[in-house]
Design a protein around this motif. Structure first.
Motif, short mmCIF file in Angstrom:
data_model
loop_
_atom_site.label_atom_id
_atom_site.label_comp_id
_atom_site.label_asym_id
_atom_site.label_seq_id
_atom_site.Cartn_x
_atom_site.Cartn_y
_atom_site.Cartn_z
N THR A 46 -10.60 0.61 6.99
CA THR A 46 -11.55 1.14 6.01
C THR A 46 -10.91 1.44 4.67
N ASP B 8 0.84 -1.20 0.00
CA ASP B 8 0.00 0.00 0.00
C ASP B 8 0.88 1.25 0.00
N SER C 111 -6.10 3.01 -1.88
CA SER C 111 -4.81 2.56 -2.39
C SER C 111 -4.99 1.79 -3.69
N LEU D 256 -15.18 7.91 5.71
CA LEU D 256 -15.15 7.08 6.91
C LEU D 256 -16.55 6.94 7.49
N THR E 62 -5.52 7.19 13.47
CA THR E 62 -5.84 7.43 12.07
C THR E 62 -5.41 6.26 11.21
N MET E 63 -4.20 5.79 11.47
CA MET E 63 -3.68 4.71 10.64
C MET E 63 -4.45 3.42 10.88
N THR F 39 -9.58 4.21 3.86
CA THR F 39 -9.76 5.60 3.47
C THR F 39 -9.37 6.51 4.63
N LEU F 40 -9.06 7.74 4.28
CA LEU F 40 -8.69 8.72 5.30
C LEU F 40 -9.66 9.88 5.33
N TYR G 4 -7.46 3.64 8.96
CA TYR G 4 -7.16 3.44 7.54
C TYR G 4 -7.04 1.95 7.23
N TYR G 5 -6.44 1.24 8.15
CA TYR G 5 -6.26 -0.20 7.96
C TYR G 5 -7.61 -0.88 7.78
N ASP H 168 -10.06 15.62 5.90
CA ASP H 168 -9.23 14.43 5.81
C ASP H 168 -8.57 14.21 7.16
#
Lengths: 121, 1047, 227, 306
Positions: free
Chosen positions: B186, A76, C35, B194, B179-180, B188-189, B183-184, B130
């Motif tokens: 979903t 990614d 991504s 979200l 946040t990360m 998306t940021l 992201y994992y 974001d």
């Protein structure tokens, strides 16, 4: 829990968490401001490791299009990009913290956090 | 083109462009650099103002995409109405903030860069959609704050700053991590994305991720107990920076929370709880705080907590349409007031609350200070008032009693410490001088401007409620008169009189029934008392007239109120203005504070009751009170208790004696004779609406009836034991109001007529006596009665006033007072309250004790030598006294002109049981012909008088000098030893001393001490150690996580 | 001791949270969400071979600008905090370092510099980019400072590079608004031939600016601390 | 009603009561003297006293309130009497009872006391206020059983009209409140002890400590007004008690007999007791008598109507 072939990402992730915890512990226990800053760096690094681990795809390669990647799964790119940003920001913050350390040393002739407790209640 | 030039994105572009270039510019021309900074900040304001204007007009939110690619694949920003509102506020504050601390900023290019980028960071935090970008702006804001806080590089600021750095870095670290993790799950940021995909955030993993994000944001909002660092920063940072930290940065985090809140559905109760805990705890701690800067810190933290709670709860109950009103209102109040206060703090030298007395050298500033405090405390007409009202109403609709209770508790504590501070600022003497000349008006003008904005915002918010046009008239009339407060006393008095008379002429005809009668009592009563206001020749009374007019007009609006909001608003305005008037007294700091605290507590009871009623009936009309009572008696009890406090009811009367004693002497007359009637009016508002239910409330009414009589007895006994003249009369007021409470509780026709009659009565004789006493005090300069004596020779008219007054109070025929007693007993007996009647008799007999003491120790007995040349009271005092006496005589002679309208006004609610035969009034149980009695007594009085005159004509009546006590065969030389006055009823104390003990005072002192102890133990968290603070942050997040996980 | 115990409890609490995360984590086996879009469309859309670079400079260009800003303000902050009081203007004289070091400096300094420049110019093609390149440049400066502690690098020069490169970055971003789809859109210039040096629109230019800026910023930061 | 006539009747009543009051006073004084082993005053002595004081040719005054004190006092006495029907059913001795009821009378009693207190206060003699303070304090205490008794009476007859209360007691001696409502009468008689200011409740005018209390400074014509009032007021009070508790009177002899009997109660108790301190008497009245009063009220509330 005790599998033998842990995936790479898991190892990195757990290491990252351990780094964060040790960083926090350092920030809590060491009186010396410089050591606290080091604790912060540890924590920051831990977070960065976790970020990378979260973006890892099993068997993935770097997300750069060239002859080597054909047909291969890419990792990614987003966490990679973000970790880059995060590292730089961590650097900036560290710089400010170090400036503080210098200034506090000048002002109090001490680097102990215990000497920074003038204000209470 | 215009829209492009004014694109919100330009805020970021300009800030960075200017920021990057500033070092170069500064190297050439520091002056120009400063101008660039101002121009940029001004541009921010223009952009946000422009968009705010268009968005209000209905324009759609401005969507900004970057990199030419649609979200969620690239970062986008949004500038909607909410964003525009927050940013307009922040940028305006920033502009003035920069101006405020310009001298300091311009010294160094870096300082200007940091400032401008800081503000840009806040803007970015608000605009971005974001999550990772939010982190970036958080870091920008944080890093610049870290440095700006310590820009003066003094030792304390460095310590505080470093703690801030630790806390800030921990928080942003967690934000990044969370946040990360999100992201994992979903992929998306983008926040909107979200929210759309929030079902993908699952399991403990998802909870932990959300917790980290939420924890980071909450920590920055400084929740208790993880906020020690924040308090240190507020205290140590330069005032200008602290102001923006408290308002701007916090606003950004609050907005961030608002943005991600849709993700946090399961967290809402925990968020609300932590906010409320912070609100209550910081207000408790505020009680103990003596450093104003730190106090402001606690206040900021508390306000943020409240906003978080409101946000979470309104979201939880899907009341999002109220978020702008409630959170927006809380926010704007906090924003403007806190900024103003921090700026003021920067001007003032010293770190004690009392040092704020420096402000007195500049009246504009002390007024501004007062307004800011009032706004923070949530009193009308400022935005917080409306916000809290709506919040309480909305929550109660969902039966959230607990939340409301704690919100009100916290608000009450807030009032205590804020006004304690104000009191100290007004009363103490600071040896330091206020120095605002060096920086010109740059430092104080923004404060004044913000006060104006506060008022404007309050007005805007008021307009969103359904209120009559005149609802805020008291405020504006007061403000208007404040403008001419520099003129001569006489002129101000006449202006005030004109305003009140005009208002009376307008108001009274529009009222009807009981309201009309109260209108006829309160407004003319106020006018009479106002006539006396110039009695102290040559003394300026700054603030007196505006506040007096505000008080009277708010009484008027109270009478005219038709909705619960209108009533509550007028009630609060009345409370504030009377508090301020009390605080004008020389030693009134503490008493006025106690008065305010009790009044506000009472007001909160009323508010709570209104909310209950609203929840039950869904109606805001006062008439809804009647509909609610069926379901439960609680609204009734709460309302009664609220009004009871205002009347100085037993047990909650402790505010009254000192407040009466320490305010200006003529204003005491106002407090006792007019303002206390507001409580009576409140009783009747409840009573008249609930007539249908009163029959089912026998137990409550019986209790109230007993309480009123015990109040009457206790008031009389305490009055008899007082040595201080004003205390005596104050306790007397308590006692007399006790009868009113009882007669109200009797709840039949006679009872209510009696209550109204007693109220009119009380108005007349208390006005009369207090004004007479004002004259005495003005002449003799002591309040202790045993230091007076024999003044009948010097002040005959005042003596007659007091004489008429005490005959009226005592209820001895033929004067007016007897009517009250007669109606009282008739009502009691009609109701079947026989033992109560016995108690009433006892109480009224005890009243004789203090009445005789009052008149004897002042006017009779031996005159002190230093009072030999005392003159009669000034004419200004005598005119209203004579008017009162004429009224008393008229009503005594023709009681029917008083009783008839009262009976008519009560009749719609309680069927009349009176029969009239000419002047003879007949009730079920008795009869009374006031006219005849007056005449018989008059004639009978003449008989011995003529007899004595005839007898004395034939003999030589010799007038002897003061010390010639003929039949004692003595000629004492010191009046002090001959005047029997001190500890007059010592034997009474011996006989039934247990009734005279100040148990209530002791109890409330205990409560106050308890509050301080709680504050003291809560603040032990704040050891000053940075590592402890860091640990607390971790602890806080951990505990919250456990709480959410187990829920 | 009580404090230590409390700290331990706090740490354990947060460790529970971490444990929950770690025990529910499984390594990803395929891309998802945005991504996926980047991998599928990114190269075509922006013309940069290095996807990370595309993300960093364009897709999340605002982040990068912000990141530059953070570094900028931390440098500004350090200079504000560490500003010298006028009266304590004494110069620190340190012993010169050895000749070996100095000689190595004169050989290595240009090479390291060049390497740094190479990294940021090729950021859109190969691993690396503005920050990495800038860091390398700064390491050259650090080397210089270590080797010749009494010579200072021109403060003004660093500042000018820093300011101008930052400003130009912003101007390039604005060009995106005027000439292309939005702020920081790299497609102001043609995308060029995929994989060549002059490709990917503004990305190389921006990376050059970032490299210069980061290099000069870190340099001036180091300078500050040295003083 | 013919106004001139009723005023004339009233004057007659006043004179009758005055004479009766003075005689009663003399009789009591003589009784007490005999109990104490003295001969005592001749029965006409009070008349002589009044005439003598009215005839005094010198007087000193301390101010206008001092002058008005006795006027108030006498008005109080006259007024109280004016609102009480002395003899039930009699046109002559009916007075102005139609202008107000029991409550009016109970409060009007204070009128004279208040004026007196004020007048005495102006004299500047410390004994005067001292006596007043004691008197008022004691009064607050004995008013409690008295008020309770009156309330019980009110409950019994469900009216505050004195005339109607008397009317209800006619017919038989068993209709008297004394028998129909004994607790109330007991409480009232306790209060009457205090009201009469005979020992043990006579500290107000305590002859040894503060010679004659409130009226200390009064003399000559002032004193004569006070003496007049004393006679009228005592009569009015006795008539009130008689009306409320002892069936009233339908003719003059019965009135004289009943009031004399009532008056003997405090007198006889008085001669046998030493003096209470004020705090003692306050405690006393708030003790047993109040309790009896409460019992009277409760008795009426729960059993009276059965």
């Amino acid at each position: 829990m005790f599998e033998f072939n842990l995936p790479l990402a898991n190892i990195v992730l757990v290491t990252g968490f351990l780094l964060i915890l040790s960083g926090l512990w350092a920030m809590f226990i060491h009186k010396n401001i410089i050591r606290m800053i080091i604790g912060f760096s540890l924590m920051d690094t831990g977070i960065h490791m976790i970020m990378v681990a979260l973006g890892y795809i099993t068997g993935g390669t770097a997300p750069i299009f060239d002859d080597a990647v054909d047909g291969m799964q890419m990792v990614d790119p987003v966490p990679s990009a973000l970790v880059l940003t995060a590292i730089v920001i961590g650097l900036g913050v560290t710089a400010v913290m170090l400036s503080y350390a210098v200034k506090i040393h000048q002002a109090k002739n001490s680097l102990s956090i215990d000497d920074c407790a003038e204000q209470k209640w | 083109m215009v829209t492009e030039l004014l694109s919100p994105l330009n805020i970021i572009i300009i800030a960075l462009g200017a920021g990057f270039l500033l070092p170069l510019i500064h190297a050439r021309s520091p002056r120009f650099a400063g101008q660039v900074m101002f121009a940029s900040l001004l541009y921010f304001v223009i952009i946000s103002a422009y968009h705010f204007y268009t968005l209000i007009g209905g324009a759609p939110a401005v969507e900004i995409i970057t990199a030419g690619i649609q979200p969620p694949f690239a970062i986008n920003l949004r500038f909607g109405l909410a964003e525009a509102f927050v940013l307009l506020a922040v940028n305006t504050a920033a502009l003035f903030g920069a101006r405020y601390m310009f001298d300091e900023l311009r010294e160094h290019a870096s300082a200007m860069i940091l400032f401008i980028v800081w503000i840009m960071g806040i803007n970015g935090m608000v605009m971005t959609r974001d999550l990772f970008n939010l982190f970036i702006f958080v870091e920008i804001t944080a890093v610049s704050s870290f440095v700006l806080v310590a820009m003066r590089a003094n030792s304390i600021a460095l310590s505080a700053g470093f703690k801030y750095v630790i806390a800030g870095t921990m928080a942003s670290g967690f934000l990044l991590l969370g946040t990360m993790l999100l992201y994992y799950q979903t992929g998306t940021l983008n926040i909107d994305d979200l929210i759309i995909h929030q079902e993908m955030i699952t399991g403990p993993f998802g909870t932990a991720a959300l917790m980290l994000v939420l924890g980071a944001i909450l920590v920055e909002l400084k929740p208790f107990p993880a906020n020690g660092w924040g308090l240190d920063v507020y205290q140590a940072a330069p005032a200008g920076i602290a102001a923006l930290l408290s308002v701007g940065v916090s606003a950004a985090y609050l907005f961030a929370l608002y943005k991600i809140l849709p993700l946090l559905t399961s967290f809402l109760p925990v968020i609300a709880a932590t906010g409320l805990l912070t609100f209550v705890a910081s207000n408790f701690i505020g009680l103990r705080q003596s450093d104003p800067r730190r106090l402001l810190g606690y206040s900021s933290v508390g306000q943020l907590g409240l906003m978080v709670t409101a946000l979470a709860l309104l979201t939880k109950f899907s009341l999002t349409e109220y978020i702008p009103l409630v959170v927006g209102g809380l926010f704007i109040s906090h924003f403007l007031a806190k900024a103003g206060l921090f700026w003021l703090a920067g001007i003032i030298k010293g770190s004690e609350l009392g040092d704020w007395s420096q402000l007195r050298s500049k009246p504009v500033l002390i007024i501004a200070f007062l307004f800011l405090i009032t706004a923070l405390a949530g009193l009308p007409p400022f935005p917080t008032f409306w916000a809290k009202w709506q919040l309480v109403m909305s929550l109660m609709e969902y039966q959230q009693h607990g939340w409301v209770f704690f919100i009100l508790l916290g608000s009450l504590l807030e009032v205590v410490y804020l006004f304690r501070w104000f009191g100290k600022a007004v009363s103490s003497q600071s040896d330091k001088a206020l120095d605002i000349s060096s920086s010109g008006n740059r430092q104080w003008l923004p404060v004044v401007l913000f006060v104006g904005l506060l008022l404007a915002c309050g007005q805007v918010m008021a307009s969103s409620f359904d209120l009559p046009v005149m609802a805020l008239l008291p405020v504006y009339a007061g403000l208007l008169l404040m403008l001419i407060d520099g003129l001569g006393e006489r002129l101000k008095q006449i202006a005030s009189l004109l305003v009140i008379i005009a208002y009376s002429v307008y108001l009274i005809p529009s009222l009807d029934g009981l309201n009309w009668i109260f209108g006829l009592m309160l407004l003319p009563g106020s006018i009479l008392i106002l006539i006396a206001s110039t009695y102290q020749q040559g003394t300026a009374r700054p603030g007196f007239y505006p506040l007096f007019v505000m008080l009277v007009l708010s009484l008027g609006t109270l009478l005219a109120a038709e909705t619960m909001l209108g009533f509550f608003l007028a009630w609060e305005l009345m409370t504030v203005s009377s508090y301020l008037l009390v605080s004008l007294g020389k030693k009134a700091t503490r008493p006025s504070l106690v008065y305010l605290v009790f009044s506000i507590a009472g007001a909160f009871l009323i508010l709570f009751a209104f909310a209950l009623i609203y929840a039950q009936t869904g109606s805001m009309q006062l008439s809804a009170i009647g509909q609610a009572g069926i379901v439960s008696n609680w609204p009734f009890i709460l309302l009664l208790s609220g009004f009871f406090i205002k009347m100085g009811g037993l047990g909650v009367h402790v505010w009254l004696p000192d407040a009466y004693a320490e305010c200006d002497d003529d204003f005491t007359a106002m407090m006792s004779s007019v303002v206390s009637k507001a409580g009576v009016f409140g009783l009747f508002v409840v009573g008249t609406q609930m007539t249908a239910q009163l029959n089912d409330m026998d137990t409550i009414l019986t209790v109230v009836g007993w309480v009123g009589l015990i109040m009457a007895l206790a008031g009389a006994i305490m009055a008899a034991m007082s040595e201080d003249i004003k205390h005596l009369l104050a306790y007397s007021s308590i006692g007399q109001l006790g009868y009113i409470v009882t007669t109200f509780a009797i709840a039949n026709h006679t009872g209510w007529v009696a209550a109204m009659y007693l109220a009119v009565n009380h108005l007349l004789y208390k006005g009369l006596i207090f004004l007479a006493i004002a004259g005495v005090l003005y002449r003799v300069k002591t309040r202790y009665m045993y230091q007076m004596g024999g003044l009948i020779k010097n002040m005959p008219i005042s003596f007659i006033s007091v004489l008429i007054g005490i005959i009226t109070i005592s209820g001895v025929p033929p004067l007016l007072g007897f009517g009250g007693k007669w109606l009282l007993y008739n009502a009691l007996l009609e109701r079947g309250w026989y033992l109560q009647a016995g108690l009433a008799f006892f109480a009224s007999a005890v009243a004789f004790l203090y009445l005789f003491k009052l008149i004897h120790t002042i006017f009779l007995g031996q005159r002190k030598s230093e009072h030999e040349h005392v003159k009669e009271a000034p004419l200004a005092l005598l005119i209203p006294q004579i008017t009162f006496m004429v009224l008393i005589m008229a009503f005594s002679m023709f009681p029917n002109i008083l009783i008839q309208p009262l009976s008519d006004a009560v009749a719609p609610f309680m069927a009349s049981t009176f029969t009239w035969e000419g002047y003879l009034l007949i009730t079920e149980n008795g009869y009374w012909n006031g006219f005849l009695v007056m005449n018989i007594v008059g004639v009978l009085f003449m008989a011995p008088a003529i007899l004595l005159w005839l007898v004395s004509k034939k003999m030589k009546v010799q007038k002897v000098k003061q010390f010639n006590i003929v039949f004692a065969a003595e000629r004492p030389f010191t009046p002090a030893t001959t005047h029997y006055a001190y500890n007059f009823y010592a034997f009474y104390d011996k006989a039934i001393g247990f009734l005279t003990r100040p148990d209530a005072t002791r109890f409330w002192n205990g409560v106050s001490e308890w509050g301080h102890t709680v504050g003291a133990s809560l603040r032990r968290f704040y050891t000053g150690n940075g590592q402890t603070y860091a640990g607390l942050i971790l602890f806080y997040i951990g505990v919250m996580y456990l709480a959410v996980r187990t829920l | 001791m009580l404090k230590r115990l409390f700290m331990l409890i706090a740490l354990v609490l947060i460790a529970i949270l971490f444990f929950d995360v770690a025990s529910n984590f499984t390594e990803r086996s395929e891309l998802s969400g945005i991504s996926q879009y980047y991998v599928e469309q990114g190269a075509e859309e922006l013309g940069a071979a290095n996807l990370v670079t595309s993300v960093v400079v364009t897709y999340r260009g605002l982040d990068t600008l912000g990141e530059v800003t953070v570094l900028f303000i931390s440098a500004a902050g350090a200079s504000l905090l560490l500003r010298r009081r006028r009266n304590t203007n004494k110069k620190l004289v340190v012993e010169e370092s050895s000749e070996i070091v100095q000689t190595t400096l004169s050989i290595m300094f240009p090479i390291i510099m060049l390497f740094g420049v190479y990294i940021f110019i090729n950021g859109h093609l190969t691993p690396g980019g503005g920050f990495q390149g800038g860091a390398v440049v700064a390491s050259a400066l650090l080397f210089f400072m270590l080797a010749r502690p009494n010579d200072s690098i021109s403060h003004k020069l660093l500042m000018k590079i820093e300011s101008l490169s930052g400003f130009t970055y912003v101007v390039l971003g604005v060009l995106g608004v005027i000439l292309a789809g939005g702020f920081l859109d790299n497609r102001v210039l043609g995308l060029g031939e995929f994989g060549s040096l002059f490709s990917a629109g503004l990305i190389p230019l921006i990376y050059i600016l970032v490299g210069l800026k980061v290099g000069s910023e870190l340099g001036s930061l180091l300078q500050k601390f040295r003083e | 009603m013919n106004w001139a006539l009723s005023i004339f009747y009233y004057i007659v009543t006043v004179l009758v009561v005055l004479v009766y009051g003075l005689l009663l006073y003399a009789f009591i004084a003589k009784t007490m003297a005999r109990v104490q082993g003295r001969i005592g005053i001749p029965i006409y002595q009070p008349f002589l006293d009044i005439i003598q004081t009215y005839g005094r040719r010198t007087a000193v005054t301390h101010g206008y309130m001092f002058d008005l004190g006795p006027v108030f006092r006498l008005t109080g006495g006259l007024g109280t009497l004016a609102f009480i029907p002395v003899i039930y059913g009699s046109e002559i001795f009916g007075n102005f009872h139609f202008a107000g009821d029991l409550l009016l009378v109970m409060y009007f009693i204070f009128f004279g006391q208040l004026g007196m207190a004020l007048g005495a206060g102006e004299s500047g003699h410390p004994y005067a206020p001292m006596g007043i303070a004691r008197g008022l304090a004691q009064m607050t205490a004995f008013e409690v059983p008295f008020a309770l008794a009156v309330i019980a009476v009110f409950m019994q007859y469900e009216t505050a009209s004195i005339t109607e209360i008397v009317a209800a007691q006619q017919g038989s001696i068993y209709n008297w409140t004394l028998f129909t409502n004994p607790f109330a009468v007991l409480a009232a008689m306790f209060a009457f002890l205090g009201m009469s200011m005979y020992p043990p409740f006579d500290l107000v005018t305590a002859p040894n400590e503060i010679p004659i209390g409130p009226p200390t400074e009064y003399h000559s014509a002032y004193l004569s007004l006070l003496q007049t009032n004393r006679a009228i007021f005592a009569g009015a009070k006795l008539v009130l008690f008689m009306n409320l508790f002892f069936g009233g009177a339908t003719n003059l002899p019965i009135m004289v007999l009943k009031t004399w009997a009532i008056y003997m109660i405090p007198v006889l108790i008085g001669v046998a007791f030493p003096r209470f301190k004020v705090e003692n008497s306050i405690r006393f009245f708030l003790g047993v008598p109040t309790l009896v009063g409460i019992i009277a009220v409760l008795y009426m509330q729960y059993w009276g109507t059965v």
